[in-house]
Design an enzyme around this catalytic site. Sequence first.
Site, mmCIF file in Angstrom:
data_model
loop_
_atom_site.group_PDB
_atom_site.id
_atom_site.type_symbol
_atom_site.label_atom_id
_atom_site.label_comp_id
_atom_site.label_asym_id
_atom_site.label_seq_id
_atom_site.Cartn_x
_atom_site.Cartn_y
_atom_site.Cartn_z
ATOM 1 N N ASP A 37 0.852 -1.190 0.000
ATOM 2 C CA ASP A 37 0.000 0.000 0.000
ATOM 3 C C ASP A 37 0.885 1.236 0.000
ATOM 4 O O ASP A 37 1.748 1.397 0.869
ATOM 5 C CB ASP A 37 -0.906 0.010 1.236
ATOM 6 C CG ASP A 37 -1.766 1.263 1.306
ATOM 7 O OD1 ASP A 37 -2.595 1.456 0.405
ATOM 8 O OD2 ASP A 37 -1.590 2.056 2.261
ATOM 9 N N GLU A 127 -2.136 -1.130 -5.769
ATOM 10 C CA GLU A 127 -3.344 -0.481 -6.270
ATOM 11 C C GLU A 127 -3.079 0.161 -7.623
ATOM 12 O O GLU A 127 -1.999 0.713 -7.864
ATOM 13 C CB GLU A 127 -3.823 0.584 -5.286
ATOM 14 C CG GLU A 127 -4.326 0.021 -3.974
ATOM 15 C CD GLU A 127 -4.656 1.120 -2.986
ATOM 16 O OE1 GLU A 127 -5.806 1.182 -2.527
ATOM 17 O OE2 GLU A 127 -3.751 1.925 -2.679
ATOM 18 N N CYS A 194 -12.366 -3.838 6.509
ATOM 19 C CA CYS A 194 -11.708 -4.580 7.581
ATOM 20 C C CYS A 194 -11.202 -5.905 7.022
ATOM 21 O O CYS A 194 -11.981 -6.691 6.474
ATOM 22 C CB CYS A 194 -12.688 -4.831 8.734
ATOM 23 S SG CYS A 194 -11.996 -5.842 10.065
ATOM 24 N N CYS A 197 -13.011 -9.041 9.074
ATOM 25 C CA CYS A 197 -14.408 -9.444 8.886
ATOM 26 C C CYS A 197 -14.996 -9.008 7.555
ATOM 27 O O CYS A 197 -16.104 -9.433 7.195
ATOM 28 C CB CYS A 197 -15.269 -8.900 10.030
ATOM 29 S SG CYS A 197 -15.504 -7.102 10.009
ATOM 30 N N CYS A 213 -12.074 -1.391 13.303
ATOM 31 C CA CYS A 213 -13.334 -1.771 12.669
ATOM 32 C C CYS A 213 -14.516 -1.461 13.591
ATOM 33 O O CYS A 213 -14.526 -1.856 14.766
ATOM 34 C CB CYS A 213 -13.314 -3.255 12.315
ATOM 35 S SG CYS A 213 -14.819 -3.825 11.490
ATOM 36 N N CYS A 216 -16.446 -5.292 14.098
ATOM 37 C CA CYS A 216 -15.887 -6.382 14.907
ATOM 38 C C CYS A 216 -14.841 -5.921 15.912
ATOM 39 O O CYS A 216 -14.395 -6.720 16.744
ATOM 40 C CB CYS A 216 -15.277 -7.457 13.999
ATOM 41 S SG CYS A 216 -13.754 -6.950 13.157
ATOM 42 N N ASP A 223 -2.444 1.363 7.199
ATOM 43 C CA ASP A 223 -1.833 1.045 5.909
ATOM 44 C C ASP A 223 -1.568 -0.452 5.771
ATOM 45 O O ASP A 223 -1.679 -1.004 4.664
ATOM 46 C CB ASP A 223 -0.526 1.832 5.736
ATOM 47 C CG ASP A 223 -0.768 3.321 5.602
ATOM 48 O OD1 ASP A 223 -1.875 3.706 5.164
ATOM 49 O OD2 ASP A 223 0.132 4.109 5.926
#
Length: 270
Positions: A37, A127, A194, A197, A213, A216, A223
Amino acid sequence: MRNATVSRDGGRWYISFCVEDAVAEAAPNGKRPVGADRGVAVAVATSDGGLYDRVFASPGETARLKRLQQRLSRSLCVHGRNRRSKRRDVVRARLGRLHARIRSRRADFAAQTAVRLVRDHGLVAVEDLRVRNMTVSASGTADRPGRNVRAKAGLNRAILDKGWGGLLLALEHAARYHGATVVKVNPAFTSQTCNACGHVARESRESQAVFRCVACGHEAHADVNAAKNILAAGLAVTGRGDLAAGRSVKRQPPERLAACTRLSHGNPHL
């Protein structure tokens, strides 16, 4: 030799030759995959928890850049934009040398980080960012002025300073020689999802450094969490048989999907 290019940067002359290296791409190295990332707080964060960053301009150099830019601006106001002056040429030469030094550090960081990633991993997922579009000015026009112009300008400078585009070029170049594959994936929601989850919420990204999150309670470096999502997306793309940012309509077998899911969570037995 195919061609040669002569250029000048920071008061120095350079000549570069474009040649066919006659080197075939290395065979796949078979090493574990990783997601990377690119950020503004940390230049590169990886799905295995690695954080790679470097300051390209020291505080003293940053202050010097600001002073030189102010002097150049004042000389433009005094002498006019179409008139040359020795003082203005001296300031521009000093600015050029300082910028060249910073660019050299940025290129060195990109090359070293890229080699480290492709040497230790068989697949690097990143990305598919449109950096040029992301760094367009928000100033707008006189009729339709932009919003949050100062904040957007600061973000643009941070993105360009971290050298996102240069890192991708370095990765693609180094991958040929180390048996690795670079996969570009859709960047949508990678920073808001997340990894534990799968819940997507903008509120989970508390800051540049913290992801918590709201569903959860999973907490991680923001990052690194994004890098894990990027890796999962990259494995899904390769599982469908295509290595592009666009998703294929083909579905991978359940066994392969399960293997990819376990691998993305760091199962050492795969």
